[in-house]
Design a protein around this motif. Structure first.
Motif, short mmCIF file in Angstrom:
data_model
loop_
_atom_site.label_atom_id
_atom_site.label_comp_id
_atom_site.label_asym_id
_atom_site.label_seq_id
_atom_site.Cartn_x
_atom_site.Cartn_y
_atom_site.Cartn_z
N LYS A 8 0.75 -1.18 -0.14
CA LYS A 8 0.10 -0.04 0.13
C LYS A 8 0.88 1.25 0.03
O LYS A 8 1.93 1.07 -0.67
CB LYS A 8 -1.21 -0.06 1.19
N HIS B 167 -8.58 -3.33 -6.34
CA HIS B 167 -8.61 -3.54 -4.66
C HIS B 167 -9.46 -2.49 -3.90
O HIS B 167 -9.88 -1.50 -4.60
CB HIS B 167 -7.00 -2.85 -4.20
N GLU C 278 -9.60 -0.88 -1.79
CA GLU C 278 -9.51 0.58 -1.23
C GLU C 278 -9.79 1.40 -2.55
O GLU C 278 -10.06 2.55 -2.12
CB GLU C 278 -8.06 0.57 -0.66
N GLU D 47 -10.86 -10.73 -1.36
CA GLU D 47 -10.66 -10.21 -0.10
C GLU D 47 -11.98 -9.39 0.51
O GLU D 47 -12.29 -8.46 0.15
CB GLU D 47 -9.61 -8.81 -0.22
N ALA E 233 -12.53 -7.93 6.34
CA ALA E 233 -11.32 -8.62 6.97
C ALA E 233 -9.94 -7.98 6.75
O ALA E 233 -8.89 -8.06 6.99
CB ALA E 233 -11.19 -9.83 6.47
N ILE E 234 -10.04 -6.73 5.66
CA ILE E 234 -8.98 -5.86 5.29
C ILE E 234 -8.35 -4.99 6.44
O ILE E 234 -8.99 -4.28 6.92
CB ILE E 234 -9.14 -5.33 4.22
N GLY E 235 -7.23 -5.08 7.03
CA GLY E 235 -6.82 -4.32 8.02
C GLY E 235 -7.32 -4.56 9.47
O GLY E 235 -7.01 -3.30 10.27
N GLY F 150 -6.91 -10.35 3.39
CA GLY F 150 -7.53 -9.75 4.53
C GLY F 150 -7.16 -10.36 5.93
O GLY F 150 -7.38 -11.57 6.38
N SER F 151 -6.38 -9.25 6.63
CA SER F 151 -5.43 -9.72 7.78
C SER F 151 -4.98 -11.07 7.85
O SER F 151 -4.98 -11.96 8.79
CB SER F 151 -6.69 -9.91 9.02
N LEU G 282 -3.02 -12.68 -0.34
CA LEU G 282 -2.58 -11.46 -0.78
C LEU G 282 -2.56 -10.67 0.49
O LEU G 282 -3.48 -10.55 1.48
CB LEU G 282 -3.72 -10.70 -1.57
N VAL G 283 -1.25 -10.29 0.91
CA VAL G 283 -0.96 -9.78 2.38
C VAL G 283 -0.62 -8.34 2.45
O VAL G 283 0.29 -7.71 1.85
CB VAL G 283 0.21 -10.72 2.91
N GLY H 148 -0.83 -5.62 5.86
CA GLY H 148 0.09 -5.42 6.99
C GLY H 148 1.17 -6.17 7.23
O GLY H 148 2.34 -5.91 7.61
P1 PGA Z 1 -4.27 -6.66 5.19
O1 PGA Z 1 -4.71 -6.17 3.86
O2 PGA Z 1 -3.65 -7.91 5.27
O3 PGA Z 1 -3.62 -5.57 6.17
O4 PGA Z 1 -5.60 -6.93 5.80
C1 PGA Z 1 -4.69 -6.85 2.55
C2 PGA Z 1 -4.93 -6.27 1.47
O5 PGA Z 1 -5.57 -5.06 1.50
O6 PGA Z 1 -4.60 -6.43 0.31
#
Ligand code: PGA
Length: 249
Positions: A11, A95, A97, A167, A171-173, A212-213, A232-233, A235
């Motif tokens: 990111k 994505h 975001e 994703e 679950a994202i972040g 997602g996390s 897909l990772v 953080g």
């Molecule tokens: P995250 O992000 O692992 O921090 O949840 C995943 C992503 O947005 O691709």
């Protein structure tokens, strides 16, 4: 046989210096061969500097975004041929975001997927439902629409070359991961739907990543699921040690 793929999405994090230092440390910490595909998606500014550092390693470069046209008056944008030129092999498209914060539609994302394919890059089409959509039991209908419109008008062989990343937005972040079985249900649905679009043989070759996390603690259980072909990772890819643990889980 689908080969596992682990992508780190940084990111808007890391300067060029930090990115190069990370890439050197990660490459030095991985066994040779790694036995799975690995890619890093740094900010655009670090791509050019990372290419020579990664060239002799098993780590590929992925772009976080792309414009749907190849060139022209689109201030601030970067095209797929430019990404190829700096050494990218993969590119994310859609994505959550980008969808949520920058208003990208499925139609925009479809143009991005096509632009990546045109340039010879492998698109990673991101799909996933919000918390409200999940609670309203709309997960499959939302994901179906994102796939149908995101892959619209693509020849079946281009669909086969495309990677899908599921994703769930909730679950994202957030530290809240989908349970492995819960994620597997959606991955199976995605593969079946791609089967409708491109035939079951091709759908069987499409790699479907979960995001997602994802952490060193949950990566193994997620990737053990039949239709989860990698992760897909976000953080956890910012730290060499945690990303290395996920790669080698
Ligand atoms: P995250 O992000 O692992 O921090 O949840 C995943 C992503 O947005 O691709």
């Amino acid at each position: 046989m689908r080969r596992a793929l682990i992508i780190g999405n940084w990111k808007m994090n890391k300067t060029v210096g930090e990115a190069v230092e990370f890439a050197r440390a990660l490459a030095a910490s991985l066994p040779d061969p790694v036995g799975r595909d690995v890619a890093i998606a740094p900010p655009f500014t670090a791509l050019y500097a990372l290419a020579p550092v990664l060239r002799a390693t098993a780590i590929a470069l992925c772009a976080q975004d792309v414009h749907g046209e190849d060139r022209g008056a689109f201030t601030g944008e970067v095209s797929a041929p430019m990404l190829l030129d700096v050494g990218c092999r993969f590119g994310l498209a859609g994505h959550s975001e980008r969808r949520r914060l920058f208003g990208e539609s499925n139609e925009d994302i479809n143009r991005k997927v096509k632009a990546l394919l045109r340039a010879g890059l492998t698109p990673v089409l991101c799909v996933g439902e919000s918390l409200e959509e999940r609670e309203a039991d709309q997960t499959c209908s939302v994901v179906r629409r994102q796939l149908k419109e995101g892959l619209n008008n693509l020849p079946a062989d281009d669909i086969r070359r495309t990677i899908v990343a599921y994703e769930p937005v909730w679950a994202i972040g957030t530290g809240r991961t989908a349970a492995p079985e819960q994620a597997q249900d959606v991955h199976r649905f995605i593969r079946q739907f791609i089967g409708h679009m491109a035939g079951n043989d091709r759908a069987g070759e499409v790699r479907i990543l979960y995001g997602g996390s994802v952490s060193p603690e949950n990566a193994g259980a997620l990737m053990a699921q039949e239709d989860i072909d990698g992760v897909l990772v976000g953080g956890a890819s910012l730290d060499v040690d945690s990303f290395r643990k996920i790669i080698l889980y």
